[in-house]
Design a protein around this motif. Structure first.
Motif, PDB file in Angstrom:
ATOM      1  N   ARG A  65       0.855  -1.185   0.000  1.00 44.38           N
ATOM      2  CA  ARG A  65       0.000   0.000   0.000  1.00 44.38           C
ATOM      3  C   ARG A  65       0.890   1.233   0.000  1.00 44.38           C
ATOM      4  O   ARG A  65       2.019   1.192   0.461  1.00 44.38           O
ATOM      5  CB  ARG A  65      -0.911   0.018   1.222  1.00 44.38           C
ATOM      6  CG  ARG A  65      -1.866  -1.151   1.247  1.00 44.38           C
ATOM      7  CD  ARG A  65      -2.828  -1.054   2.414  1.00 44.38           C
ATOM      8  NE  ARG A  65      -3.564  -2.284   2.612  1.00 44.38           N
ATOM      9  CZ  ARG A  65      -4.562  -2.716   1.861  1.00 44.38           C
ATOM     10  NH1 ARG A  65      -4.961  -1.999   0.850  1.00 44.38           N
ATOM     11  NH2 ARG A  65      -5.161  -3.850   2.108  1.00 44.38           N
ATOM     12  N   GLY A  66       0.369   2.328  -0.505  1.00 49.26           N
ATOM     13  CA  GLY A  66       1.116   3.574  -0.569  1.00 49.26           C
ATOM     14  C   GLY A  66       1.358   4.163   0.811  1.00 49.26           C
ATOM     15  O   GLY A  66       1.001   3.571   1.833  1.00 49.26           O
ATOM     16  N   PRO A  67       1.944   5.350   0.846  1.00 50.04           N
ATOM     17  CA  PRO A  67       2.251   6.014   2.109  1.00 50.04           C
ATOM     18  C   PRO A  67       1.021   6.118   3.018  1.00 50.04           C
ATOM     19  O   PRO A  67      -0.063   6.466   2.563  1.00 50.04           O
ATOM     20  CB  PRO A  67       2.725   7.404   1.686  1.00 50.04           C
ATOM     21  CG  PRO A  67       3.163   7.240   0.273  1.00 50.04           C
ATOM     22  CD  PRO A  67       2.308   6.159  -0.313  1.00 50.04           C
ATOM     23  N   GLY A  68       1.210   5.781   4.265  1.00 43.60           N
ATOM     24  CA  GLY A  68       0.120   5.846   5.227  1.00 43.60           C
ATOM     25  C   GLY A  68      -0.934   4.779   5.020  1.00 43.60           C
ATOM     26  O   GLY A  68      -2.035   4.886   5.538  1.00 43.60           O
ATOM     27  N   GLY A  69      -0.604   3.726   4.252  1.00 38.83           N
ATOM     28  CA  GLY A  69      -1.563   2.655   3.999  1.00 38.83           C
ATOM     29  C   GLY A  69      -2.660   3.034   3.029  1.00 38.83           C
ATOM     30  O   GLY A  69      -3.693   2.384   2.955  1.00 38.83           O
ATOM     31  N   ARG A  70      -2.472   4.106   2.286  1.00 37.06           N
ATOM     32  CA  ARG A  70      -3.509   4.611   1.386  1.00 37.06           C
ATOM     33  C   ARG A  70      -3.278   4.118  -0.040  1.00 37.06           C
ATOM     34  O   ARG A  70      -3.311   2.950  -0.305  1.00 37.06           O
ATOM     35  CB  ARG A  70      -3.526   6.145   1.448  1.00 37.06           C
ATOM     36  CG  ARG A  70      -3.812   6.709   2.836  1.00 37.06           C
ATOM     37  CD  ARG A  70      -5.237   6.599   3.278  1.00 37.06           C
ATOM     38  NE  ARG A  70      -6.113   7.278   2.344  1.00 37.06           N
ATOM     39  CZ  ARG A  70      -7.416   7.103   2.306  1.00 37.06           C
ATOM     40  NH1 ARG A  70      -7.994   6.305   3.134  1.00 37.06           N
ATOM     41  NH2 ARG A  70      -8.156   7.746   1.437  1.00 37.06           N
ATOM     42  N   GLU A  71      -3.054   5.041  -0.949  1.00 42.94           N
ATOM     43  CA  GLU A  71      -2.892   4.672  -2.351  1.00 42.94           C
ATOM     44  C   GLU A  71      -1.565   5.186  -2.877  1.00 42.94           C
ATOM     45  O   GLU A  71      -0.974   6.078  -2.260  1.00 42.94           O
ATOM     46  CB  GLU A  71      -4.056   5.181  -3.202  1.00 42.94           C
ATOM     47  CG  GLU A  71      -4.274   6.649  -3.191  1.00 42.94           C
ATOM     48  CD  GLU A  71      -5.506   7.045  -4.028  1.00 42.94           C
ATOM     49  OE1 GLU A  71      -5.503   8.194  -4.440  1.00 42.94           O
ATOM     50  OE2 GLU A  71      -6.411   6.272  -4.264  1.00 42.94           O
ATOM     51  N   PRO A  72      -1.091   4.629  -3.949  1.00 40.79           N
ATOM     52  CA  PRO A  72      -1.688   3.555  -4.729  1.00 40.79           C
ATOM     53  C   PRO A  72      -1.498   2.201  -4.049  1.00 40.79           C
ATOM     54  O   PRO A  72      -0.656   2.055  -3.171  1.00 40.79           O
ATOM     55  CB  PRO A  72      -0.926   3.607  -6.046  1.00 40.79           C
ATOM     56  CG  PRO A  72       0.429   4.096  -5.663  1.00 40.79           C
ATOM     57  CD  PRO A  72       0.192   5.062  -4.521  1.00 40.79           C
ATOM     58  N   LEU A  73      -2.273   1.228  -4.488  1.00 36.14           N
ATOM     59  CA  LEU A  73      -2.113  -0.147  -4.052  1.00 36.14           C
ATOM     60  C   LEU A  73      -1.383  -0.881  -5.161  1.00 36.14           C
ATOM     61  O   LEU A  73      -1.792  -0.810  -6.316  1.00 36.14           O
ATOM     62  CB  LEU A  73      -3.467  -0.831  -3.833  1.00 36.14           C
ATOM     63  CG  LEU A  73      -4.208  -0.553  -2.549  1.00 36.14           C
ATOM     64  CD1 LEU A  73      -4.855   0.809  -2.579  1.00 36.14           C
ATOM     65  CD2 LEU A  73      -5.235  -1.625  -2.316  1.00 36.14           C
ATOM     66  N   ALA A  74      -0.316  -1.571  -4.811  1.00 34.23           N
ATOM     67  CA  ALA A  74       0.376  -2.426  -5.772  1.00 34.23           C
ATOM     68  C   ALA A  74      -0.278  -3.797  -5.664  1.00 34.23           C
ATOM     69  O   ALA A  74      -0.260  -4.411  -4.591  1.00 34.23           O
ATOM     70  CB  ALA A  74       1.859  -2.512  -5.463  1.00 34.23           C
ATOM     71  N   VAL A  75      -0.903  -4.247  -6.742  1.00 36.96           N
ATOM     72  CA  VAL A  75      -1.577  -5.538  -6.735  1.00 36.96           C
ATOM     73  C   VAL A  75      -1.010  -6.421  -7.838  1.00 36.96           C
ATOM     74  O   VAL A  75      -0.602  -5.939  -8.889  1.00 36.96           O
ATOM     75  CB  VAL A  75      -3.112  -5.401  -6.905  1.00 36.96           C
ATOM     76  CG1 VAL A  75      -3.701  -4.586  -5.770  1.00 36.96           C
ATOM     77  CG2 VAL A  75      -3.484  -4.802  -8.221  1.00 36.96           C
ATOM     78  N   GLN A  76      -0.986  -7.716  -7.560  1.00 37.21           N
ATOM     79  CA  GLN A  76      -0.523  -8.665  -8.559  1.00 37.21           C
ATOM     80  C   GLN A  76      -1.699  -9.520  -8.998  1.00 37.21           C
ATOM     81  O   GLN A  76      -2.390 -10.114  -8.170  1.00 37.21           O
ATOM     82  CB  GLN A  76       0.581  -9.562  -7.998  1.00 37.21           C
ATOM     83  CG  GLN A  76       1.122 -10.516  -9.035  1.00 37.21           C
ATOM     84  CD  GLN A  76       2.367 -11.226  -8.563  1.00 37.21           C
ATOM     85  OE1 GLN A  76       2.868 -10.973  -7.482  1.00 37.21           O
ATOM     86  NE2 GLN A  76       2.861 -12.121  -9.391  1.00 37.21           N
ATOM     87  N   VAL A  77      -1.929  -9.543 -10.302  1.00 36.86           N
ATOM     88  CA  VAL A  77      -2.958 -10.374 -10.917  1.00 36.86           C
ATOM     89  C   VAL A  77      -2.230 -11.325 -11.845  1.00 36.86           C
ATOM     90  O   VAL A  77      -1.597 -10.884 -12.805  1.00 36.86           O
ATOM     91  CB  VAL A  77      -3.983  -9.531 -11.706  1.00 36.86           C
ATOM     92  CG1 VAL A  77      -5.005 -10.425 -12.377  1.00 36.86           C
ATOM     93  CG2 VAL A  77      -4.666  -8.539 -10.799  1.00 36.86           C
TER      94      VAL A  77
END
Length: 98
Positions: A65-77
């Motif tokens: 997750r980005g700074p502070g648990g916010r965005e962007p989210l790095a996701v793997q599909v």
């Protein structure tokens, strides 16, 4: 893989699914479908996610997750990593991991 169709409101609130935004980091699960609370405004987002490979049955996990648990989210599909904004990730319903 099955093309992603928008979930019905009942399916979107299924206790066996949760929003990708709520998935803990490094927890692997599968995509249950796409849903949006935004109506027509999110139709393009849902279509684009489907075009990118966010398909029912695909393996998915939140890598970071980005700074502070916010965005962007790095996701793997599958084998591909994407950076998603919270509103994009909130459209992805996943199966509750065991």
């Amino acid at each position: 893989m099955t093309p992603v169709a928008p979930l019905s409101p009942a399916a979107a609130s299924d206790p066996g699914t949760l929003c990708l935004v709520d998935l803990p980091v490094h927890r692997v699960t599968t995509i249950a479908g796409l849903a949006s609370q935004g109506g027509e405004a999110f139709a393009g987002v849902l279509q684009r996610l489907g075009e990118l490979g966010f398909m029912v049955g695909e393996t998915i996990s939140v890598l970071q997750r980005g700074p502070g648990g916010r965005e962007p989210l790095a996701v793997q599909v599958g084998d591909t990593v994407f950076a998603l904004r919270r509103h994009e990730a909130s459209c992805i319903q996943v199966k509750v991991p065991a």
